[in-house]
Design a protein around this motif. Sequence first.
Motif, PDB file in Angstrom:
ATOM      1  N   LEU A  73       0.794  -1.033   0.052  1.00 61.39           N
ATOM      2  CA  LEU A  73       0.052  -0.109   0.112  1.00 61.39           C
ATOM      3  C   LEU A  73       0.755   1.213  -0.033  1.00 61.39           C
ATOM      4  O   LEU A  73       0.580   2.188  -0.765  1.00 61.39           O
ATOM      5  N   PRO A  74       1.990   1.467   0.996  1.00 59.83           N
ATOM      6  CA  PRO A  74       2.590   2.586   0.684  1.00 59.83           C
ATOM      7  C   PRO A  74       3.457   2.781  -0.632  1.00 59.83           C
ATOM      8  O   PRO A  74       3.454   3.839  -1.039  1.00 59.83           O
ATOM      9  N   VAL A  75       3.649   1.861  -1.436  1.00 60.33           N
ATOM     10  CA  VAL A  75       4.274   1.875  -2.831  1.00 60.33           C
ATOM     11  C   VAL A  75       3.112   2.419  -3.668  1.00 60.33           C
ATOM     12  O   VAL A  75       3.073   3.636  -4.590  1.00 60.33           O
ATOM     13  N   LEU A  76       1.887   1.872  -3.544  1.00 59.13           N
ATOM     14  CA  LEU A  76       0.654   2.524  -4.354  1.00 59.13           C
ATOM     15  C   LEU A  76       0.215   3.870  -4.002  1.00 59.13           C
ATOM     16  O   LEU A  76      -0.070   4.613  -5.031  1.00 59.13           O
ATOM     17  N   ASP A  77       0.562   4.219  -2.606  1.00 59.85           N
ATOM     18  CA  ASP A  77       0.188   5.498  -2.395  1.00 59.85           C
ATOM     19  C   ASP A  77       1.165   6.566  -2.988  1.00 59.85           C
ATOM     20  O   ASP A  77       0.952   7.656  -3.486  1.00 59.85           O
ATOM     21  N   ALA A 107       2.699  10.431  -7.449  1.00 61.84           N
ATOM     22  CA  ALA A 107       3.388  10.688  -8.601  1.00 61.84           C
ATOM     23  C   ALA A 107       2.297  11.222  -9.765  1.00 61.84           C
ATOM     24  O   ALA A 107       2.620  12.113 -10.361  1.00 61.84           O
ATOM     25  N   GLU A 108       1.319  10.447  -9.698  1.00 61.96           N
ATOM     26  CA  GLU A 108       0.442  10.710 -10.717  1.00 61.96           C
ATOM     27  C   GLU A 108      -0.311  11.846 -10.593  1.00 61.96           C
ATOM     28  O   GLU A 108      -0.603  12.789 -11.860  1.00 61.96           O
ATOM     29  N   HIS A 161       0.941  14.504  -9.376  1.00 59.39           N
ATOM     30  CA  HIS A 161       1.858  15.602  -9.525  1.00 59.39           C
ATOM     31  C   HIS A 161       2.419  15.554 -11.078  1.00 59.39           C
ATOM     32  O   HIS A 161       3.297  16.445 -11.596  1.00 59.39           O
ATOM     33  N   GLY A 162       1.933  14.833 -11.820  1.00 54.76           N
ATOM     34  CA  GLY A 162       2.289  14.513 -13.302  1.00 54.76           C
ATOM     35  C   GLY A 162       3.691  13.793 -13.512  1.00 54.76           C
ATOM     36  O   GLY A 162       4.072  14.131 -14.484  1.00 54.76           O
ATOM     37  N   ASP A 163       4.139  13.003 -12.558  1.00 53.45           N
ATOM     38  CA  ASP A 163       5.531  12.440 -12.629  1.00 53.45           C
ATOM     39  C   ASP A 163       5.282  11.064 -13.598  1.00 53.45           C
ATOM     40  O   ASP A 163       6.196  10.418 -13.714  1.00 53.45           O
ATOM     41  N   LEU A 164       4.212  10.596 -13.865  1.00 51.61           N
ATOM     42  CA  LEU A 164       3.888   9.458 -14.478  1.00 51.61           C
ATOM     43  C   LEU A 164       3.574   9.705 -16.060  1.00 51.61           C
ATOM     44  O   LEU A 164       2.393   9.629 -16.430  1.00 51.61           O
ATOM     45  N   ALA A 177       9.510   5.133 -17.789  1.00 54.75           N
ATOM     46  CA  ALA A 177       9.864   3.788 -17.284  1.00 54.75           C
ATOM     47  C   ALA A 177       8.860   3.852 -15.905  1.00 54.75           C
ATOM     48  O   ALA A 177       8.659   2.803 -15.648  1.00 54.75           O
ATOM     49  N   LEU A 178       8.987   4.946 -15.340  1.00 55.79           N
ATOM     50  CA  LEU A 178       8.063   5.061 -14.121  1.00 55.79           C
ATOM     51  C   LEU A 178       6.707   4.567 -14.196  1.00 55.79           C
ATOM     52  O   LEU A 178       6.192   3.780 -13.289  1.00 55.79           O
TER      53      LEU A 178
END
Length: 206
Positions: free
Chosen positions: A111-115, A120-121, A123-126, A131-132
């Motif tokens: 869950l912490p990884v999914l959070d 990141a999504e 903030h527009g980082d995906l 690759a991320l």
Amino acid sequence: MSDQNENPVEEPLNGGSSAGDSNAAGENASFVEDPGYDNAEGISLEDADVETSLTDADLSFLEEAESDLAAERLADLQRVTAEYANYRKRTEANREIERERIISDTVKILLPVLDDIDRAEKHGDLAEGSALAAIAGKLRGVTERLGLVAYGAAGDVFDPNQHEAILQQPTPGATAETVLDVVETGYMLGLTQVRAAKVVVAVPAD
């Protein structure tokens, strides 16, 4: 003077029977009653009739007893069948609950990884094709195959059973408590709530 050489009559000793009596006894002992000896009425015992027919009452009783036994056996079979069906349902339900519990304990670690992926999504980082983004898509796909379902979105009706309100925001025009923002996504695994969604709730303004 009597003749002394005349043989006296021999008397049986100890009250025994004479020879004539012994012969008579032997003749009587040799007599054995014939099994087929006729009785006083002149009817042979071997030829005597035995009543073997059943009356209508007897037949009715036997049929009723047979019907009752069949009904009893059928009831027993139905009861055992129902008990077995209930046992299978309970076993399958318990197995599914145990499966969900094990998967739930496993995905809680993720869950912490999914959070982080959700943040990141936002903030527009995906960026598409990055690759991320590819890693995030694979991880979400794995959790979905395990049965993990994300829930909680702005505009949803606030449900205290599914949402954890971390802030209530008076909002003009709001007529009911609704989700204004999702801080942490909620997750369900079948009927098991893995985590309640943490949300900001819009409430009617005074």
